[in-house]
Design an enzyme around this catalytic site. Structure first.
Site, PDB file in Angstrom:
ATOM      1  N   TYR A   1      58.042  14.790  15.012  1.00  0.00           N
ATOM      2  CA  TYR A   1      57.767  14.690  16.447  1.00  0.00           C
ATOM      3  C   TYR A   1      58.892  13.939  17.175  1.00  0.00           C
ATOM      4  CZ  TYR A   1      55.678  12.903  20.753  1.00  0.00           C
ATOM      5  OH  TYR A   1      55.458  12.567  22.066  1.00  0.00           O
TER       6      TYR A   1
ATOM      7  N   VAL B   1      60.114  12.064  29.705  1.00  0.00           N
ATOM      8  CA  VAL B   1      60.634  10.770  30.152  1.00  0.00           C
ATOM      9  C   VAL B   1      62.166  10.719  30.150  1.00  0.00           C
ATOM     10  CG1 VAL B   1      58.601   9.405  29.538  1.00  0.00           C
ATOM     11  CG2 VAL B   1      60.402   9.763  27.842  1.00  0.00           C
TER      12      VAL B   1
ATOM     13  N   LYS C   1      56.813  19.547  24.012  1.00  0.00           N
ATOM     14  CA  LYS C   1      55.416  19.753  23.589  1.00  0.00           C
ATOM     15  C   LYS C   1      54.934  21.173  23.915  1.00  0.00           C
ATOM     16  CE  LYS C   1      54.291  14.859  24.311  1.00  0.00           C
ATOM     17  NZ  LYS C   1      53.757  13.871  25.270  1.00  0.00           N
TER      18      LYS C   1
ATOM     19  N   TYR D   1      51.633  14.728  33.174  1.00  0.00           N
ATOM     20  CA  TYR D   1      50.974  13.438  32.916  1.00  0.00           C
ATOM     21  C   TYR D   1      49.738  13.331  33.823  1.00  0.00           C
ATOM     22  CZ  TYR D   1      55.517  12.708  30.773  1.00  0.00           C
ATOM     23  OH  TYR D   1      56.635  12.851  30.021  1.00  0.00           O
TER      24      TYR D   1
ATOM     25  N   SER E   1      59.052  15.018  26.254  1.00  0.00           N
ATOM     26  CA  SER E   1      57.731  15.679  26.244  1.00  0.00           C
ATOM     27  C   SER E   1      57.750  17.172  26.580  1.00  0.00           C
ATOM     28  CB  SER E   1      56.805  14.996  27.240  1.00  0.00           C
ATOM     29  OG  SER E   1      56.070  14.015  26.588  1.00  0.00           O
TER      30      SER E   1
HETATM   31  N1  GLU Z   1      59.016  10.885  22.630  1.00  0.00           N
HETATM   32  C1  GLU Z   1      58.299  10.395  23.755  1.00  0.00           C
HETATM   33  C2  GLU Z   1      57.043   9.645  23.315  1.00  0.00           C
HETATM   34  O1  GLU Z   1      56.214  10.141  22.630  1.00  0.00           O
HETATM   35  C3  GLU Z   1      57.956  11.511  24.672  1.00  0.00           C
HETATM   36  C4  GLU Z   1      57.468  10.916  25.891  1.00  0.00           C
HETATM   37  C5  GLU Z   1      57.486  11.819  27.049  1.00  0.00           C
HETATM   38  O2  GLU Z   1      58.481  12.423  27.380  1.00  0.00           O
HETATM   39  O3  GLU Z   1      56.405  11.887  27.673  1.00  0.00           O
HETATM   40  O4  GLU Z   1      56.901   8.524  23.665  1.00  0.00           O
END
Ligand code: GLU
Length: 612
Positions: A195, A265, A73, A247, A70
């Protein structure tokens, strides 16, 4: 950077100690919803910090690779802003924290717009905004962007990518929903694949620290000097990281740690202290909200131990940026003046005020400096601001100074800023302000402070001389300090032995290093004494005018010239060759020179005392 100095630096020692204290900390689970992630070793702990000066500190497994997940992002969001601009991105993705899990399907009911770019829905929508270029795909552009942040080419971990692609049904569902709402305008399968790949880019804790340092450094990678993100978007990316980056622990994070951050994650956290450093931490076990357990602890400790919270405010006041202030009755320019001129400046020099500023000018300090300058308004006519020791100005202080300039102009005061070469934006802002205005000289007209002060002194002197009807040319040698005490016959003999020389403005009269064979009395015009202060930089030592002499010091040692002398205006001088000088006259001159130097030493001592 000196490796030994880094090893010895207290910051390095601190990170090593933090690492050894937290290495044994347990708790949390390695993410398992993407099967490949379970291969991570729960014991890994890497910590890295990169300052905006490009200094790298690291401890533990800071070079262990893992998938960025994430954290990607935030980087893709910056790229989307560059591609589409703020309004177009806001039309597709909001900036409100959701308080929900990262994979929640929370879209605005009417528009289908995801709440923010840090939850999966918003991140997938953001990835959908990345434009293909004529010669490269969106994925190539994403990889190139990440490489600008890390300063090295990166790879995708194929196994993690496959693993997520095989199991990521929820993200696929989100992509289809977004497509249904018109938030995505390309096929959802294509975007979600992009993604998944972006989440599987391999990085290290050190990479995360460098990426964070780019954001801390206004978008510029402090190690490579490459622009990773256009500076106008940096604060936007940091904003969503602050409010939505951790989060549904984002509120608690700002409260306890107080740095914009993003976690993933894979076990990584990238944190940023704007203007200071980027931090990268990696430890795979996650808490129930999805944040690295030991990663959180590292950030909390660091913030607490050093007081690094973003809202911890350092004071910036006029006291910290005004180095000193004086007027020309106390200290004149380097221009050598006749005794009469010095008397005049001692009496009226108070009309010229000089402020020496230093350090960083921000809104708060600029405001109080401006206020102080305006409060003494009736005491001066000329204000010279020495910016030599100012290392940076921000947008707010540039605007404050432009406004100060307008106010002073309206009050009929003359304002000059000297030594502003290093302040590019400041110069640009002030130049813009001056365009189209009818000023004889602009606020930035003089290269350095000393010339600005000299010009102001000239104005005071010229006004006084005009009032007294004084002629500025001085053909009579009796007023020269070197000739004081000579009889009229001696003066005539001296004059007769010399030859009159005319120099057009700009002519080099002699050069440093040349053999010295004569001295020059200035009859009219001005000359400048200057040296080359390295790399061809012309530095003025002094300017001399009618009634003054130059080259006379060589009479003491008959040696080589120690400085260059050029005609500053058209000038007429009387050149006296040393070998044509009668002994009695030579002795008289040496005595006059000795008493001049004695006075000068006394004056300089007083100046040094005042500066001390
Ligand atoms: N590729 C992961 C997902 O979308 C990223 C999750 C994350 O790191 O929050 O589930």
């Amino acid at each position: 950077m000196d490796k030994k100095a880094v090893q010895l630096c207290p910051v390095q020692r601190y990170l090593e100690q933090l690492h050894s204290e937290l290495a044994g900390m347990t708790g949390g689970e390695v993410a398992s919803y993407i099967p490949e992630l379970t291969r991570a070793d729960p014991a890994w702990l890497g910590i890295a910090m990169v300052t905006v000066d490009g200094h790298v500190y690291q401890a533990g497994d800071s070079r262990q690779t893992f998938t960025i997940q994430s954290i990607s992002k935030a980087i893709t969001y910056g790229l989307a802003l560059e591609d589409r601009g703020i309004d177009a991105v806001l039309a597709k993705v909001g900036v409100e924290p959701s308080g929900e899990a990262f994979n929640s399907i929370s879209l605005e009911p009417d528009t289908g717009r995801p709440l923010n770019p840090m939850i999966n829905a918003g991140a997938i929508a953001t990835t959908g905004l990345i434009e293909p270029a004529p010669d490269s795909t969106p994925m190539t552009r994403i990889m190139e962007t990440f490489a600008r942040y890390t300063g090295r080419p990166l790879d995708v971990e194929e196994r993690v990518y496959r693993s997520e692609s095989d199991t990521g049904h929820r993200n696929r569902a989100i992509a289809h929903l977004l497509y249904g709402h018109g938030i995505l305008d390309r096929p959802p399968e294509e975007i979600v694949d992009l993604y998944f790949r972006q989440c599987s880019i391999l990085v290290t804790a050190r990479d995360l620290a460098v990426m964070g340092a780019c954001l801390a450094n206004n978008g510029v990678n402090p190690i490579t000097g490459v622009v990773a993100l256009q500076s106008r978007y940096v604060e936007k990316v940091l904003s969503v990281m602050s409010t939505c980056g951790m989060y549904d622990y984002s509120g608690g994070w700002v409260f306890h740690v107080g740095m914009p951050a993003k976690s993933g994650v894979g076990g990584g956290i990238m944190a940023v202290l704007p203007g200071q450093f980027g931090l990268g931490v990696f430890s795979p076990p996650l808490d129930e909200k999805g944040n690295s357990v030991r990663g959180l602890e590292v950030c909390k400790r660091l913030s607490r131990d050093f007081g690094l919270h973003l809202f911890h405010v350092a004071r910036s006041t006029s006291a910290s940026v005004i180095r000193q202030t004086y007027d020309c009755a106390q200290c004149t320019s380097r221009r050598r003046r006749s005794a009469a001129e010095l008397v005049l400046l001692a009496a009226q020099g108070g009309r010229i005020r000089v402020y020496e500023l230093q350090g960083e000018l921000l809104f708060g300090s600029a405001e109080s400096v401006a206020l102080e300058m305006l409060s003494g308004l009736s005491d001066y006519d000329y204000l010279v601001v020495d910016m030599k020791r100012v290392v940076a100005t921000d947008n707010a202080s540039n605007l404050v100074f432009a406004e100060l300039g307008r106010r002073l102009a309206a009050e009929g005061k003359q304002l000059f800023f000297g030594d502003t070469r290093q302040l590019y934006r400041f110069r640009k802002e002030l130049q813009k302000e001056q365009e189209g205005r009818q000023h004889p000289f602009g606020w930035l007209h003089f290269e350095d402070t000393d010339h600005a002060v000299e010009w102001c002194e000239d104005q005071l002197i010229a006004a006084a001389q005009t009032a007294a009807g004084v002629d500025r040319s001085l053909t009579d040698l009796k007023d020269q300090y070197l000739c004081s005490g000579m009889t009229p016959e001696e003066l005539d003999a001296l004059h007769a032995g010399g030859s009159e020389r005319r120099f057009a403005a700009g002519t080099l009269i002699f050069r440093a290093g040349e053999l010295a064979e004569s001295l020059y009395f200035i009859l009219s015009g001005e000359v400048e004494v200057w040296i080359d202060s390295g790399s061809g930089h012309h530095m003025r030592v002094t300017t001399l005018g009618p009634g003054m002499v130059f080259g006379e010091v060589a009479l003491l040692n008959q040696n080589r010239r120690t400085a260059n002398v050029s005609a500053a205006t058209d000038a007429v001088c009387l050149e006296i060759r040393f070998d044509a000088l009668q002994d009695a006259l030579r002795t008289r001159m040496l005595v006059n020179m000795a008493s001049y130097f004695a006075r000068k030493i006394d004056q300089d001592t007083r100046l040094i005392q005042r500066l001390g």
